[in-house]
Design an enzyme around this catalytic site. Sequence first.
Site, mmCIF file in Angstrom:
data_model
loop_
_atom_site.group_PDB
_atom_site.id
_atom_site.type_symbol
_atom_site.label_atom_id
_atom_site.label_comp_id
_atom_site.label_asym_id
_atom_site.label_seq_id
_atom_site.Cartn_x
_atom_site.Cartn_y
_atom_site.Cartn_z
ATOM 1 N N TYR A 12 21.449 -28.546 -54.521
ATOM 2 C CA TYR A 12 22.380 -28.914 -53.452
ATOM 3 C C TYR A 12 23.701 -29.423 -54.039
ATOM 4 O O TYR A 12 24.789 -28.971 -53.649
ATOM 5 C CB TYR A 12 21.753 -30.008 -52.579
ATOM 6 C CG TYR A 12 22.650 -30.490 -51.465
ATOM 7 C CD1 TYR A 12 22.792 -29.753 -50.286
ATOM 8 C CD2 TYR A 12 23.388 -31.677 -51.583
ATOM 9 C CE1 TYR A 12 23.618 -30.193 -49.256
ATOM 10 C CE2 TYR A 12 24.209 -32.115 -50.556
ATOM 11 C CZ TYR A 12 24.321 -31.372 -49.398
ATOM 12 O OH TYR A 12 25.157 -31.802 -48.392
ATOM 13 N N LYS A 24 27.534 -27.882 -53.756
ATOM 14 C CA LYS A 24 28.686 -28.574 -53.172
ATOM 15 C C LYS A 24 29.858 -28.633 -54.158
ATOM 16 O O LYS A 24 31.017 -28.575 -53.760
ATOM 17 C CB LYS A 24 28.270 -29.965 -52.679
ATOM 18 C CG LYS A 24 27.281 -29.894 -51.513
ATOM 19 C CD LYS A 24 27.850 -29.088 -50.340
ATOM 20 C CE LYS A 24 26.890 -28.867 -49.214
ATOM 21 N NZ LYS A 24 27.471 -28.111 -48.090
ATOM 22 N N SER A 84 30.750 -32.148 -49.714
ATOM 23 C CA SER A 84 29.972 -33.382 -49.586
ATOM 24 C C SER A 84 30.559 -34.371 -50.587
ATOM 25 O O SER A 84 31.231 -33.953 -51.542
ATOM 26 C CB SER A 84 28.514 -33.112 -49.952
ATOM 27 O OG SER A 84 27.811 -34.320 -50.160
#
Length: 282
Positions: A158, A162, A145
């Site tokens: 999160y 990533k 991401s």
Amino acid sequence: MPTAQEVFGGGLAVVTGAGAGIGAGLTRHLAGDLGMTVIAADVDAEAAHRIADELGERVVPRVVDVRDPDAVDRLACLVTDEFGPVRLLINNAGVEQFGYLWDVSPVNWQRVVDVNISGVFHGIRAFLPGMIAAGQRSHVLALASVGAVTSVPLQAPYIMSKHAVLAMTECLHQEVAEIGADVVVSAVLPGLVESDIFSAAGGVESGDIAAAEEHRKTMLAIREQAISADEAAETIVAQAARGEFYIVTHPEVVHAAMAARADQLANHRAPAPHRSRFAAAE
Ligand SMILES: NC(=O)c1ccc[n+]([C@@H]2O[C@H](COP(=O)([O-])OP(=O)(O)OC[C@H]3O[C@@H](n4cnc5c(N)ncnc54)[C@H](O)[C@@H]3O)[C@@H](O)[C@H]2O)c1
């Protein structure tokens, strides 16, 4: 530069998380436009079958939870036995999590680690040996991401996951080069792409629930600026065909985030207070 059709046309692809969002866009592009056979793996049986029904017999739905290494191993055996060598593996399945880090439950923390990090590792473990042994050029992509090169409050699990996916993919790139295997390794760093990820994201059950849900609302609102999953898929696959390592869907946003991070590290600066990385477009 070779086109996606030249590199991937008619080959075999495996896409995890193929039932929704970017995975569904990738499946549509690979099967629909490039004539690939696509193994559409998803933990959501209905979603996997929906994308297969939409696209016809080139898409083979498989219900697989990427958190389970044995299930991913079984998928790899079945794919190799029934369909032959994999030309393109896309470890795409991923989940979001909102809330202050200290409010996140251990269960939700583990879900992010298991799906976003271990899921990618399980895909590599299960498929890479066969792809290397096949001795034909193949490609492996991991969905990181823009968050892999920045930090965002209220999304720590999160963002952490990533960063891990990007680091894992960079190491894999070096390892494949070290043994001289004909496997092209790429990390995908998308910006905002239309998907279910923010509505499906975990929240918090105690602590500052309002802050977590406010952040979800903000993310759902800026989703208005997202590009479609089909548009994202086309640019991701075109860059993969050209052998790019860093694959991006929003070049200006990602390059600015990379430059800011490089500057932060090079100058030993603490992370700056957060401003939306999409501010320029707002
Ligand atoms: N959409 C974006 O703006 C965006 C931006 C950057 C990165 N990404 C990354 O792209 C990837 C795809 O995200 P998306 O936005 O399309 O999400 P999405 O929620 O729309 O789709 C994710 C798919 O993965 C499946 N999935 C979830 N857990 C799974 C598991 N354990 N095993 C197998 N399948 C599972 C879901 O059922 C769903 O079909 C993720 O890795 C995400 O982090 C998305």
